[in-house]
Design a protein around this motif. Sequence first.
Motif, PDB file in Angstrom:
ATOM      1  N   UNK A 223      60.708  24.109 -13.402  1.00  0.00           N
ATOM      2  CA  UNK A 223      59.738  23.086 -13.793  1.00  0.00           C
ATOM      3  C   UNK A 223      60.368  21.996 -14.645  1.00  0.00           C
ATOM      4  N   UNK A 224      61.342  22.368 -15.485  1.00  0.00           N
ATOM      5  CA  UNK A 224      61.974  21.360 -16.339  1.00  0.00           C
ATOM      6  C   UNK A 224      62.739  20.333 -15.505  1.00  0.00           C
ATOM      7  N   UNK A 225      63.433  20.808 -14.457  1.00  0.00           N
ATOM      8  CA  UNK A 225      64.147  19.884 -13.577  1.00  0.00           C
ATOM      9  C   UNK A 225      63.171  19.006 -12.803  1.00  0.00           C
ATOM     10  N   UNK A 226      62.110  19.615 -12.342  1.00  0.00           N
ATOM     11  CA  UNK A 226      61.109  18.870 -11.589  1.00  0.00           C
ATOM     12  C   UNK A 226      60.565  17.715 -12.433  1.00  0.00           C
ATOM     13  N   UNK A 227      60.221  18.003 -13.677  1.00  0.00           N
ATOM     14  CA  UNK A 227      59.679  16.958 -14.552  1.00  0.00           C
ATOM     15  C   UNK A 227      60.735  15.897 -14.846  1.00  0.00           C
ATOM     16  N   UNK A 228      61.971  16.336 -15.000  1.00  0.00           N
ATOM     17  CA  UNK A 228      63.053  15.387 -15.284  1.00  0.00           C
ATOM     18  C   UNK A 228      63.217  14.386 -14.144  1.00  0.00           C
ATOM     19  N   UNK A 229      63.225  14.884 -12.906  1.00  0.00           N
ATOM     20  CA  UNK A 229      63.420  13.983 -11.766  1.00  0.00           C
ATOM     21  C   UNK A 229      62.170  13.147 -11.481  1.00  0.00           C
ATOM     22  N   UNK A 230      61.018  13.688 -11.787  1.00  0.00           N
ATOM     23  CA  UNK A 230      59.801  12.879 -11.645  1.00  0.00           C
ATOM     24  C   UNK A 230      59.818  11.704 -12.620  1.00  0.00           C
ATOM     25  N   UNK A 231      60.347  11.953 -13.824  1.00  0.00           N
ATOM     26  CA  UNK A 231      60.446  10.857 -14.792  1.00  0.00           C
ATOM     27  C   UNK A 231      61.492   9.843 -14.356  1.00  0.00           C
ATOM     28  N   UNK A 232      62.595  10.353 -13.790  1.00  0.00           N
ATOM     29  CA  UNK A 232      63.672   9.441 -13.395  1.00  0.00           C
ATOM     30  C   UNK A 232      63.252   8.545 -12.232  1.00  0.00           C
ATOM     31  N   UNK A 233      62.669   9.163 -11.199  1.00  0.00           N
ATOM     32  CA  UNK A 233      62.319   8.393  -9.994  1.00  0.00           C
ATOM     33  C   UNK A 233      60.918   7.803 -10.154  1.00  0.00           C
ATOM     34  N   UNK A 234      60.886   6.637 -10.786  1.00  0.00           N
ATOM     35  CA  UNK A 234      59.592   5.993 -11.029  1.00  0.00           C
ATOM     36  C   UNK A 234      58.952   5.494  -9.732  1.00  0.00           C
ATOM     37  N   UNK A 235      59.803   5.071  -8.806  1.00  0.00           N
ATOM     38  CA  UNK A 235      59.291   4.562  -7.529  1.00  0.00           C
ATOM     39  C   UNK A 235      60.059   5.218  -6.383  1.00  0.00           C
ATOM     40  N   UNK A 236      59.328   5.860  -5.498  1.00  0.00           N
ATOM     41  CA  UNK A 236      59.915   6.524  -4.330  1.00  0.00           C
ATOM     42  C   UNK A 236      59.452   5.795  -3.081  1.00  0.00           C
ATOM     43  N   UNK A 237      60.411   5.468  -2.219  1.00  0.00           N
ATOM     44  CA  UNK A 237      60.099   4.797  -0.952  1.00  0.00           C
ATOM     45  C   UNK A 237      60.663   5.645   0.185  1.00  0.00           C
ATOM     46  N   UNK A 238      59.871   5.820   1.236  1.00  0.00           N
ATOM     47  CA  UNK A 238      60.295   6.643   2.373  1.00  0.00           C
ATOM     48  C   UNK A 238      60.188   5.823   3.653  1.00  0.00           C
ATOM     49  N   UNK A 239      61.290   5.762   4.389  1.00  0.00           N
ATOM     50  CA  UNK A 239      61.342   5.047   5.667  1.00  0.00           C
ATOM     51  C   UNK A 239      60.985   5.997   6.806  1.00  0.00           C
ATOM     52  N   UNK A 240      60.429   5.472   7.893  1.00  0.00           N
ATOM     53  CA  UNK A 240      60.121   6.248   9.108  1.00  0.00           C
ATOM     54  C   UNK A 240      59.324   7.517   8.785  1.00  0.00           C
TER      55      UNK A 240
END
Length: 673
Positions: A223-240
Amino acid sequence: MPREYTLHSAHEPSHRIDYKAELNEQQHAAVVSPPGQSLVIAGAGSGKTRTLTYRVAWLLDNGIQPESILLLTFTNKAAREMLERVQALVSLDASRIWGGTFHSIGNRLLRYNAERLGYRKGFSIMDREDQKDLLETVIGGSGIDTTTYRFPKAEVLGDIFSLADNTLCDLQEIIDTRYPYFDRVAEGIIKVRKLYQDKKRETNSFDFDDLLTQTVALLEENEDLLERYRRQFEFILVDEYQDTNSLQCRMVELLTGPQGNLMVVGDDAQSIYSWRGADVSNILNFAEHWPKARTHKIEVNYRSVPEVLNLANAAIAMNRGQIPKNLQPARASNGKLPALVALDNSSAQAAFIAQRILELQDEDGLDLNDIAILYRAHFHSMEIQMELTQRGIPFQITSGLRFFEQAHVKDVAAFMKFAVNRQDEVSFMRMVRLIPGVGNASAVKLWNDWLQSAAAKAETMPSSFSEVLLPLKVPKKAKETWEQFAYTLDELLDKDGKPVAPALMIRSIVEGVYEDYMKAKFKNYEQRQQDLEQLSNFSDRFTDALEFLSQLSLLSGVDTDNKPDQQAQDREAVTLTTGHQAKGLEWKVVFAVWLADGMFPHKRAIDEGGDEALEEERRLFYVTVTRAKDELYLTYPVINHQARDGDIMQRPSRFLTDLPKDLVEVWNVKSGW
C-alpha cells in the motif's frame, strides 16, 4: 486535516503554442479538459496522436512537472513519436516524462522494487526464445508423459499461460474455452505452469507477461508503494484504450486511484484483438466505471474522402455495442463511390485486382506503394499472390510469409515430394523431424537405413511404404507416431504404387499425422488448418502430383527479393496484408477482398461466436475500409471453386448487404476473351 500545497513549474508557459489555432474544436476541447477522468473517442483518421501530444504539452504549459506525467502506449514507436512531438512543442526536457509501453513502465517499477516480491534487482527478462528454452527444461523435468498424447510445445504453452495472465482468467477456463483439444492433458499443463513459475523465481527471471502481473502484484500487496506512485503520477494518459486487456486495465486503475487524473484515448469501433485478450468492454464501460468522467468525441476525419466515410459510418452503425460516432470529412469529394464488384470465382477476382492495379499505375500514374490488398485471413491471398506474380506486379506481404513459403505448407509438401521421389533427402529429413523424439542424429540414421532398403533402390514405386519403414529402429518416444506416419505415406500411393491426386494426398497427410502436430506445435493452429484446407481445395485443379509440386516450387521461388525484410524502402510494391495488420496504416487505394459470408465475416463468428464475435468482425470490416484515402474496391467471388465440398455459391458478406445501395457503385465485370 493536512494542508494542501502545490509546487508550480519554474519554466515559462510556451506561448508560441496557439492551441485554438493548431487544433480543431473537438481536439481542443479534449486537450484542455480539466483535471479528473476523461474518455476521448478518437475516430479513424481524426488526429488521435496529435490530440495526445498537445494534451501532454498543455499539462506541461500549465505547471505539471514532466515526472508527474505517465503516458502508456502499446508500442515503443508510438511512445517515442509522441514524446518527440512534445519535445518539439515545449522547452522542458520531455525525456523526464514517464512514457512507454505498459511492459516498459512495469519493468521500470519492478527494477526499483523487485525485492518486495522476493526477487533480486538484477532480474533477467526472458524473450520468447528464452521462455521457450526454460519451458522445455521444465517439461523435461516434470515427469509428465508426453508420448501417449501430444503435449503442447513450449511456444503453445507460453501462449496459453499468457492468455490466462492477461485476461485474469483461471487456467482451466482458458483450456476449456480456447484450447479444448488439450483437455486430456489439462492436469499436466497446470502442473507445468506451477513448475515454470517456481523455476522463474529460482532463476530470478521474468517473462514478458510477468512485467505486468508482477507489477500489479507489487501495487496490490504494498500500500505504501501504491500511494507513493499515485502521488507521483498526477496525470495518467493511455493510448489505444480499446486494445487494453483486463490486466492492463487493472494496472491503470491501481495507479490512478479513485480520485486520480486519467485520460484514455481510443476508438471502440477499432477494437479487433479479443483473440489475444483485449476486452472492448474496458472502453465501452469506462463511463460506468468512472461515473464522473467526461466524454469527448473527435469525429473530423483527415484521411478519407466523404464517399469512403459515408460507407464506413453506415457499416459500423449496425453494431449495438458501441459508443455512437459519425466521422465527418475534412476532405472534399472526389466523385468516386466505393466499387462493389462481384466476380465469377476467385480466379476472376485475382485477375480483376491485378488488371485494375496495372490500370491505376499506367493510366492514373499511381505509385504501387499507394495500393493495398486487405483480407480477413492469410489464405485469402493465395490466388492473388499467384496472379500478381504471373503479371510481374511487385508485392510485399506484411501479414506473414508468402503463402507457399509458410512452414506448414512446406511440411505438407515434403510428404508429397517424398511420395513421388523417394530419394529426396531434404523432404525425408523435414518429415521425420516432425515426429516426437526424432532429432537430427536420429533423422540421419533413419535416412541411411532407408537408403539401404530395396524400395529406395528400386526403379518402381513401392506399393507400401509401411513395409519398409516399420521395421526401421526409431526412438521409443517416436514409435507410435512413426507407425501412423508410415501408414499415412501408404495412403499417398494407389494400389499400383503411383501417387494419388494431390488433393487426396493433402487430406491424408493432414488427417493422418499433421493436424495433431499443428495443434501441439503452433499457437495459431486454426489459421494454419484453414491454409491447408485452402491448399487442398486449390490442388483440386491438378490431377498430377508432380505438376502440382512443380507449380508450388515455382511460386515459392519467384521474385524472392520482394520479401519485406529485403525490400528497399523506396521500391515500388503493392502491399498485401490482413485487416488486423493494417490497423493504423493508410493507402490511397484499398482492395477489400473475399467479402463473402463465411470468409468475412469468418464462418466461426457466424456459427459459434454469437453477437459479440460478429460485432468484432464488423469492427474489423470498419478498420479495413477506413484505411482507404481515395478509392475503395469491395470484391467477392460468387462461386467458390475451392470449397471443401465442391463448388458452392457464396452469399455476399452481410456487411455489404447491410449497406444502403446508394453508397456503392456496382461494377459488372465480364470476360474479355
